[in-house]
Design a protein around this motif. Structure first.
Motif, PDB file in Angstrom:
ATOM      1  N   ARG A   9       0.822  -1.205   0.000  1.00 37.34           N
ATOM      2  CA  ARG A   9       0.000   0.000   0.000  1.00 37.34           C
ATOM      3  C   ARG A   9       0.859   1.259   0.000  1.00 37.34           C
ATOM      4  O   ARG A   9       0.576   2.226  -0.715  1.00 37.34           O
ATOM      5  N   ARG A  10       1.934   1.242   0.788  1.00 41.98           N
ATOM      6  CA  ARG A  10       2.804   2.420   0.840  1.00 41.98           C
ATOM      7  C   ARG A  10       3.520   2.642  -0.490  1.00 41.98           C
ATOM      8  O   ARG A  10       3.709   3.781  -0.918  1.00 41.98           O
ATOM      9  N   ALA A  12       2.318   1.787  -3.445  1.00 43.13           N
ATOM     10  CA  ALA A  12       1.297   2.309  -4.361  1.00 43.13           C
ATOM     11  C   ALA A  12       1.035   3.788  -4.087  1.00 43.13           C
ATOM     12  O   ALA A  12       0.885   4.590  -5.024  1.00 43.13           O
ATOM     13  N   GLU A  13       0.965   4.166  -2.816  1.00 42.92           N
ATOM     14  CA  GLU A  13       0.768   5.572  -2.467  1.00 42.92           C
ATOM     15  C   GLU A  13       1.947   6.422  -2.938  1.00 42.92           C
ATOM     16  O   GLU A  13       1.755   7.554  -3.415  1.00 42.92           O
ATOM     17  N   MET A  14       3.159   5.878  -2.803  1.00 41.25           N
ATOM     18  CA  MET A  14       4.337   6.618  -3.247  1.00 41.25           C
ATOM     19  C   MET A  14       4.313   6.809  -4.759  1.00 41.25           C
ATOM     20  O   MET A  14       4.643   7.889  -5.268  1.00 41.25           O
ATOM     21  N   ALA A  16       1.642   6.958  -6.681  1.00 41.29           N
ATOM     22  CA  ALA A  16       0.618   7.956  -7.001  1.00 41.29           C
ATOM     23  C   ALA A  16       1.113   9.366  -6.689  1.00 41.29           C
ATOM     24  O   ALA A  16       0.880  10.311  -7.467  1.00 41.29           O
ATOM     25  N   THR A  17       1.794   9.516  -5.553  1.00 43.96           N
ATOM     26  CA  THR A  17       2.320  10.831  -5.182  1.00 43.96           C
ATOM     27  C   THR A  17       3.401  11.280  -6.151  1.00 43.96           C
ATOM     28  O   THR A  17       3.484  12.467  -6.511  1.00 43.96           O
ATOM     29  N   GLU A 316       0.401   6.695  10.062  1.00 43.54           N
ATOM     30  CA  GLU A 316      -0.508   7.358   9.158  1.00 43.54           C
ATOM     31  C   GLU A 316      -1.773   7.773   9.875  1.00 43.54           C
ATOM     32  O   GLU A 316      -2.335   8.836   9.630  1.00 43.54           O
TER      33      GLU A 316
END
Length: 319
Positions: A9-10, A12-14, A16-17, A316
């Motif tokens: 998840r982290r 994927a978030e990275m 996207a960011t 988070e």
């Protein structure tokens, strides 16, 4: 399994960011006054045909989104475009200059971690006059900007005493260590003071905790109490400053490299910004953002391992 899901998840978030950051990085340069064509012309007048040729060569006349997606597709393949200033591939410029910058940051980071943790631990454990002396020293360090430290160190140890070179990055491992000693100290000085203070505060808080009192009442040797129950439990707080430390190093290296004339990406970014070298500025900016986010990802993954009291995702949730 929870750790794997958290890590995925982290990541994927990275990603996207980073995608959003790439759009901001690409678009920000086009909001600044001036254009690459004006730099290439160097103030000379040009016919409409010549100007159109320049715009076509660098795709300056394409719609913004077309330029962005073309650039993003090339970046994903490792192609950052062609430098307007140096008339060569940006990837080649980065390959030549990035190693010296990463080596400088690694040296500075080593100084920050070793000296900062050591001073913070000594101040918290010994207290008294030692604690006061370290607080005064770290106050001076925190109050000294990197560019000021660079000028002072260069003037004293390079120009006046002649112990170290005043400029350049050196060739070979030994020569690089010699050339980058002063820049690394200048880059690390502020962060040493900050990390020492954070470590001291975290350890003082741990010293007042209940489990430390219980360990002492059971006759556990003081050295073991400090190592296992105080210093180890304070590492979680110290580790959370890792992102701030690395981001500060990445930003301040521009000033330090310029002061010592080190041919790294910091000095390259400063020159490229002045000359409106869009591809080079965009590439370096994206790399800096990516490095910062990778460090934050590593901190998030290591924090539950260093501090068992922290559960996956709790950082988070707290934010």
């Amino acid at each position: 399994m929870n750790f794997v899901r958290f890590a995925a998840r982290r990541v994927a978030e990275m990603a996207a960011t980073l995608l959003v950051a790439s759009f901001v990085v690409f678009g920000a340069m086009y909001l600044a006054p001036g254009s690459p064509a004006s730099f290439l012309l160097a103030g000379r007048s040009a016919s409409p045909e010549a100007l159109a040729s320049i715009n076509a060569q660098y795709h300056l006349d394409d719609p913004f989104l077309v330029r962005y997606f073309r650039w993003l597709g090339d970046v994903l393949q490792g192609d950052f475009g062609r430098s307007i200033t140096y008339r060569t591939d940006v990837s080649r410029l980065l390959a030549d200059r990035l190693p010296v910058t990463l080596f400088l940051i690694a040296m500075a980071l080593a100084v920050v971690v070793v000296v900062g943790l050591l001073l913070g631990r000594i101040a918290a454990v010994r207290g008294g006059t030692t604690d006061s002396a370290i607080l005064v020293t770290t106050t001076f360090a925190v109050g000294t900007p990197s560019f000021v430290a660079a000028v002072l160190l260069q003037g004293l140890f390079a120009v006046r005493l002649g112990w170290f070179p005043s400029s350049g990055g050196g060739d070979g491992l030994g020569d690089m260590l010699w050339h980058l000693t002063l820049p690394a100290i200048a880059l690390a000085l502020y962060l040493v003071g900050m990390l020492a203070r954070v470590t001291r505060s975290a350890m003082l808080e741990a010293l007042d905790s209940e489990h430390v009192t219980v360990a002492r009442s059971r006759g556990v040797p003081e050295r073991q109490v400090i190592r296992r129950h105080v210093f180890r439990n304070s590492l979680g707080t110290v580790l959370t400053t890792g992102g701030l430390i690395v981001s500060t190093l990445l930003v301040c290296t521009i000033l330090v490299e310029t002061a010592f004339s080190i041919g790294g990406i910091g000095q390259l970014l400063e020159l490229s910004t002045t000359t409106k070298d869009f591809p080079t500025v965009q590439a370096i900016s994206l790399i800096i953002v990516a490095l910062f986010m990778i460090v934050n990802l590593i901190v998030d993954l290591l924090l539950p391992l260093v501090d068992p009291r922290v559960t996956l995702g709790s950082r988070e949730a707290a934010v």
